[in-house]
Design a protein around this motif. Structure first.
Motif, PDB file in Angstrom:
ATOM      1  N   ILE A  64       0.879  -1.169   0.000  1.00  0.00           N
ATOM      2  CA  ILE A  64       0.000   0.000   0.000  1.00  0.00           C
ATOM      3  C   ILE A  64       0.914   1.215   0.000  1.00  0.00           C
ATOM      4  CG2 ILE A  64      -1.773   1.292   1.264  1.00  0.00           C
ATOM      5  CD1 ILE A  64      -2.546  -1.404   2.604  1.00  0.00           C
ATOM      6  N   GLU A  65       0.852   1.987  -1.081  1.00  0.00           N
ATOM      7  CA  GLU A  65       1.750   3.130  -1.221  1.00  0.00           C
ATOM      8  C   GLU A  65       0.947   4.425  -1.160  1.00  0.00           C
ATOM      9  OE1 GLU A  65       3.762   2.467  -4.941  1.00  0.00           O
ATOM     10  OE2 GLU A  65       4.591   0.550  -4.276  1.00  0.00           O
ATOM     11  N   PRO A  66       1.268   5.310  -0.195  1.00  0.00           N
ATOM     12  CA  PRO A  66       0.541   6.581  -0.099  1.00  0.00           C
ATOM     13  C   PRO A  66       0.804   7.475  -1.311  1.00  0.00           C
ATOM     14  CG  PRO A  66       2.190   6.395   1.667  1.00  0.00           C
ATOM     15  CD  PRO A  66       2.290   5.163   0.818  1.00  0.00           C
ATOM     16  N   VAL A  67      -0.232   8.196  -1.728  1.00  0.00           N
ATOM     17  CA  VAL A  67      -0.123   9.175  -2.812  1.00  0.00           C
ATOM     18  C   VAL A  67      -0.646  10.489  -2.232  1.00  0.00           C
ATOM     19  CG1 VAL A  67      -0.869   9.802  -5.131  1.00  0.00           C
ATOM     20  CG2 VAL A  67      -0.502   7.394  -4.565  1.00  0.00           C
ATOM     21  N   GLY A  68       0.285  11.367  -1.861  1.00  0.00           N
ATOM     22  CA  GLY A  68      -0.108  12.619  -1.228  1.00  0.00           C
ATOM     23  C   GLY A  68      -0.936  12.352   0.020  1.00  0.00           C
ATOM     24  N   ASN A  69      -1.888  13.243   0.275  1.00  0.00           N
ATOM     25  CA  ASN A  69      -2.789  13.087   1.419  1.00  0.00           C
ATOM     26  C   ASN A  69      -4.188  12.739   0.966  1.00  0.00           C
ATOM     27  OD1 ASN A  69      -0.884  13.747   3.439  1.00  0.00           O
ATOM     28  ND2 ASN A  69      -1.085  15.904   2.904  1.00  0.00           N
ATOM     29  N   TYR A  70      -4.313  12.153  -0.230  1.00  0.00           N
ATOM     30  CA  TYR A  70      -5.652  11.964  -0.772  1.00  0.00           C
ATOM     31  C   TYR A  70      -5.908  10.581  -1.355  1.00  0.00           C
ATOM     32  CZ  TYR A  70      -3.450  12.445  -5.323  1.00  0.00           C
ATOM     33  OH  TYR A  70      -2.653  12.253  -6.421  1.00  0.00           O
TER      34      TYR A  70
END
Length: 126
Positions: A64-70
């Motif tokens: 699971i890779e975060p993309v910004g805060n959205y």
């Protein structure tokens, strides 16, 4: 219109479930299979003509890779990793999970598709 923001994500690899908590206090469990067949990627959506994704009953999420805060990018063990799951998309999938799943199963039946994984076989010709 403001959508709830994701405040927690917990992958349960053994049960193939992603637990999602939103800032409105709601919590959901979405199966990896459900998330894979409803991937927001262009590959699945077919640029307006959704592709029926089959044979994903045993699929799991490997990262699971975060993309910004959205949003997050989910990486599946079948190699699929092009869908960006925004908080809005995750909330829509979670709150419409039952009807979306029924639609998916109906489409599978109509197109004679299967949820079962394809088993690789070694065939020898003599």
């Amino acid at each position: 219109m403001s959508h709830p923001q994701v405040v927690s994500l917990k992958l349960k690899r053994k049960s193939r479930l992603l637990e999602i908590g939103f800032d409105d206090g709601s919590q959901y469990q979405l199966s990896c299979e459900f998330l894979r067949v409803y991937s927001p990627s262009a590959e699945v959506h077919g640029h307006g003509n959704p592709v029926l994704v089959t044979n994903k009953k045993a699929v799991n999420i490997t990262a699971i890779e975060p993309v910004g805060n959205y949003a997050v990018k989910l990486v599946f063990d079948d190699g699929h990793d092009t869908g960006l799951y925004s908080w809005q998309v995750l909330h829509q999938l979670a709150t419409n999970q039952l009807s979306l799943w029924e639609q998916y199963l109906a489409r599978l039946r109509a197109e004679k598709g299967s949820r079962e994984a394809v088993i690789p076989m070694n065939i020898r010709y003599s």
